[in-house]
Design a protein around this motif. Structure first.
Motif, short mmCIF file in Angstrom:
data_model
loop_
_atom_site.label_atom_id
_atom_site.label_comp_id
_atom_site.label_asym_id
_atom_site.label_seq_id
_atom_site.Cartn_x
_atom_site.Cartn_y
_atom_site.Cartn_z
N ASP A 102 -7.94 -9.76 -2.74
CA ASP A 102 -7.76 -11.17 -2.39
C ASP A 102 -7.20 -11.29 -0.97
O ASP A 102 -6.09 -11.78 -0.79
CB ASP A 102 -6.84 -11.87 -3.41
CG ASP A 102 -5.45 -11.26 -3.51
OD1 ASP A 102 -5.28 -10.09 -3.12
OD2 ASP A 102 -4.52 -11.98 -3.95
N ASP A 120 -2.16 -7.52 3.51
CA ASP A 120 -2.12 -6.11 3.07
C ASP A 120 -3.46 -5.69 2.46
O ASP A 120 -3.87 -4.54 2.59
CB ASP A 120 -0.94 -5.85 2.13
CG ASP A 120 -0.85 -6.83 0.97
OD1 ASP A 120 -1.35 -7.96 1.08
OD2 ASP A 120 -0.24 -6.45 -0.05
N ASP A 121 -4.18 -6.64 1.85
CA ASP A 121 -5.54 -6.34 1.36
C ASP A 121 -6.44 -5.94 2.54
O ASP A 121 -7.29 -5.05 2.40
CB ASP A 121 -6.18 -7.57 0.72
CG ASP A 121 -5.37 -8.10 -0.46
OD1 ASP A 121 -5.75 -7.87 -1.60
OD2 ASP A 121 -4.36 -8.77 -0.20
N ASN A 170 -4.19 -14.72 -3.15
CA ASN A 170 -3.43 -15.04 -1.93
C ASN A 170 -3.90 -16.36 -1.32
O ASN A 170 -3.14 -17.05 -0.66
CB ASN A 170 -3.55 -13.91 -0.91
CG ASN A 170 -2.73 -12.70 -1.32
OD1 ASN A 170 -1.68 -12.85 -1.93
ND2 ASN A 170 -3.22 -11.52 -1.01
N HIS A 179 0.79 -15.64 2.99
CA HIS A 179 -0.39 -15.27 3.79
C HIS A 179 -0.94 -16.41 4.64
O HIS A 179 -1.93 -16.24 5.34
CB HIS A 179 -1.48 -14.72 2.86
CG HIS A 179 -1.03 -13.50 2.11
ND1 HIS A 179 -1.21 -12.22 2.59
CD2 HIS A 179 -0.37 -13.37 0.93
CE1 HIS A 179 -0.69 -11.34 1.72
NE2 HIS A 179 -0.17 -12.02 0.72
N ILE A 220 -6.37 -4.90 -6.29
CA ILE A 220 -5.17 -5.19 -5.49
C ILE A 220 -4.92 -6.70 -5.38
O ILE A 220 -4.24 -7.15 -4.47
CB ILE A 220 -5.27 -4.51 -4.10
CG1 ILE A 220 -6.54 -4.94 -3.37
CG2 ILE A 220 -5.21 -3.00 -4.25
CD1 ILE A 220 -6.65 -4.38 -1.94
N MET A 224 -2.50 -2.45 -7.69
CA MET A 224 -1.24 -2.83 -7.05
C MET A 224 -0.80 -4.06 -7.83
O MET A 224 -1.48 -5.09 -7.84
CB MET A 224 -1.43 -3.19 -5.57
CG MET A 224 -0.10 -3.43 -4.83
SD MET A 224 0.68 -4.99 -5.21
CE MET A 224 2.34 -4.52 -5.64
N ASN A 241 8.69 -10.54 -7.31
CA ASN A 241 8.78 -11.16 -5.98
C ASN A 241 8.33 -12.63 -6.02
O ASN A 241 8.83 -13.46 -5.28
CB ASN A 241 7.98 -10.37 -4.92
CG ASN A 241 6.51 -10.20 -5.28
OD1 ASN A 241 6.05 -10.63 -6.33
ND2 ASN A 241 5.77 -9.55 -4.40
N GLU A 281 5.93 -9.95 -10.51
CA GLU A 281 5.24 -9.65 -9.24
C GLU A 281 4.04 -10.60 -9.13
O GLU A 281 3.43 -10.97 -10.14
CB GLU A 281 4.82 -8.17 -9.26
CG GLU A 281 4.11 -7.69 -8.02
CD GLU A 281 2.64 -8.04 -7.99
OE1 GLU A 281 2.10 -8.24 -6.89
OE2 GLU A 281 2.02 -8.12 -9.08
N PHE A 282 3.64 -10.95 -7.91
CA PHE A 282 2.63 -11.98 -7.67
C PHE A 282 1.31 -11.74 -8.42
O PHE A 282 0.81 -12.63 -9.13
CB PHE A 282 2.37 -12.13 -6.16
CG PHE A 282 1.30 -13.13 -5.83
CD1 PHE A 282 1.58 -14.49 -5.82
CD2 PHE A 282 0.01 -12.73 -5.56
CE1 PHE A 282 0.59 -15.43 -5.54
CE2 PHE A 282 -0.99 -13.65 -5.27
CZ PHE A 282 -0.70 -15.00 -5.26
N ASN A 283 0.69 -10.56 -8.26
CA ASN A 283 -0.65 -10.35 -8.82
C ASN A 283 -0.66 -10.50 -10.35
O ASN A 283 -1.62 -11.01 -10.93
CB ASN A 283 -1.18 -8.95 -8.46
CG ASN A 283 -1.56 -8.86 -7.00
OD1 ASN A 283 -1.80 -9.86 -6.34
ND2 ASN A 283 -1.57 -7.63 -6.47
N LEU A 322 5.95 -2.94 -7.15
CA LEU A 322 6.86 -3.22 -6.03
C LEU A 322 7.89 -2.12 -5.83
O LEU A 322 8.33 -1.89 -4.70
CB LEU A 322 7.62 -4.53 -6.30
CG LEU A 322 6.78 -5.80 -6.42
CD1 LEU A 322 7.69 -6.99 -6.77
CD2 LEU A 322 6.01 -6.08 -5.14
N HIS A 375 1.99 -3.51 0.58
CA HIS A 375 1.73 -3.19 -0.83
C HIS A 375 0.37 -2.52 -1.09
O HIS A 375 0.28 -1.43 -1.64
CB HIS A 375 1.76 -4.47 -1.67
CG HIS A 375 2.96 -5.30 -1.48
ND1 HIS A 375 4.16 -5.00 -2.07
CD2 HIS A 375 3.17 -6.44 -0.77
CE1 HIS A 375 5.05 -5.92 -1.75
NE2 HIS A 375 4.48 -6.80 -0.96
N ASP A 376 -0.72 -3.25 -0.78
CA ASP A 376 -2.02 -2.89 -1.34
C ASP A 376 -2.56 -1.51 -0.92
O ASP A 376 -3.16 -0.81 -1.76
CB ASP A 376 -3.05 -3.98 -1.01
CG ASP A 376 -2.75 -5.28 -1.75
OD1 ASP A 376 -2.05 -5.23 -2.79
OD2 ASP A 376 -3.22 -6.34 -1.30
C1 BDR Z 1 0.80 -8.53 -3.90
O1 BDR Z 1 0.68 -9.94 -3.79
C2 BDR Z 1 0.00 -10.29 -2.60
O2 BDR Z 1 0.78 -11.14 -1.82
C3 BDR Z 1 -0.31 -9.01 -1.86
O3 BDR Z 1 -1.60 -9.02 -1.32
C4 BDR Z 1 -0.16 -7.92 -2.90
O4 BDR Z 1 -1.38 -7.62 -3.52
C5 BDR Z 1 2.25 -8.14 -3.71
O5 BDR Z 1 3.05 -8.73 -4.70
#
Ligand code: BDR
Ligand code: CA
Length: 313
Positions: free
Chosen positions: A13, A17-18, A42, A85, A127, A153, A161, A167-169, A192, A242-243
């Motif tokens: 996405d 970092d992707d 993202n 992002h 990711i 990831m 986070n 965590e976001f994903n 993370l 991260h990714d």
């Molecule tokens: C993940 O969430 C997104 O912001 C980043 O691309 C990464 O995959 C980190 O929590």
């Protein structure tokens, strides 16, 4: 003995970092990048797909099909990571219109076709939110025999986070993550707790700059914007990349140490929905269902990442 490159599909996405994960995967001789699929996360899936095309265009990555996938999670509506992002999903640098096209096939159809047609079992490196991967497993359960591993990831052995525990994903699509972790497939989780060891410090930025290339400079611009978000939201002095850690695990498993663990995804918690509950001490008696990353060799990780960007010239 010469090791054959590992066939992978990168489900992403982009996302700063992707974007670097795409550069790493496409440049690595250890990887045969069969397809790039996108998912809403993202940013909207349209913006993430455009960003994948932008990165491939700048880097000259042609011949890897890019397909757009799920616009939102299995349940509910999409929670976007624009606060990290930016509005475009890849704020910072200016991009020319991409020339690398998007294929006329959905992400799940492309994944299914590529995996079915490939002579070797394929690894999915996911990711972003796990919506596409979960849909693939649900619409074509027999595909499981053709998947070597799903490296993600996402998650954490510690806290989150996007919410205190998630965590976001995983938070974007907990039901999809639950399907993946309970699939019985080999799942490797780079959370993370390890990606926070991949910090893009000023020294790292100086190494990208010292390449003296268009892509080296692009990485500096991306990481500078990403760094400002990480400072604003979490007070990080340097942002965690991260990714690419998940891609590094595929390229050289010794860079990302993993241990077998039982992992459950919280789908119901009032405050903890989207948390990955990692039973580090095997208190539950549940069987191990994932390889969980516990440690990163940060020096070798950055050598790999910067070496990959340098290889584009
Ligand atoms: C993940 O969430 C997104 O912001 C980043 O691309 C990464 O995959 C980190 O929590
Ligand atoms: Ca991502």
């Amino acid at each position: 003995m010469v090791q054959m490159p590992r066939p992978i599909i990168l489900d992403c996405d982009p996302g700063h970092d992707d974007a670097l994960a795409i550069l790493l995967a496409a440049a690595s001789p250890e990887i045969d990048l069969l397809a790039i699929t996108t998912v809403g996360g993202n940013q909207t899936v349209e913006k993430c797909t455009l960003n994948a095309r932008r990165i491939c265009t700048v880097a000259g990555i042609t011949g890897v099909p890019i397909a757009a996938g799920a616009a939102g999670p299995l349940l509910g509506s999409l929670h976007i990571g624009g606060y990290v992002h930016g509005e475009s999903g890849l704020d910072g640098p200016a991009f020319a219109d991409p020339t690398v096209p998007q294929v006329d096939e959905s992400a799940v159809d492309l994944m299914r076709r590529v995996i079915t047609e490939h002579p070797e079992p394929v690894t999915i490196v996911a990711i972003g939110p796990l919506t596409n991967v979960a849909l693939l497993l649900r619409v074509e359960p027999r595909i499981a025999d053709r998947i070597q591993e799903i490296v993600i990831m996402g998650g954490s052995t510690d806290r989150g986070n996007d919410t205190p525990y998630a965590e976001f994903n995983i938070r974007v699509d907990p039901e999809a993550a639950d399907i993946v972790f309970r699939s019985g497939l080999k799942v490797t989780m780079c959370g993370l707790n390890v990606t926070h060891q991949a910090l893009a410090t000023p020294e790292v930025l100086a190494r990208f700059r010292a390449l003296g290339t268009k892509l080296g400079d692009l990485c500096v611009e991306l990481l500078t914007f990403f760094g400002s978000s990480y400072f604003k939201t979490w007070g990080f002095e340097s942002p965690p990349l991260h990714d690419p850690v998940a891609v590094a695990r595929v390229i050289d498993p010794s860079i990302v140490v993993c241990l077998p663990q039982p992992v459950a995804v919280e789908t119901a918690g009032r405050y903890t929905r989207g948390a990955t509950v990692v039973d580090l001490h095997h208190l539950s008696g549940d069987p191990d269902n994932a390889m969980v990353a516990t440690e990163l060799d940060a020096e070798r990780f950055w050598d790999l990442m910067i070496g990959a960007v340098a290889s584009y010239g």
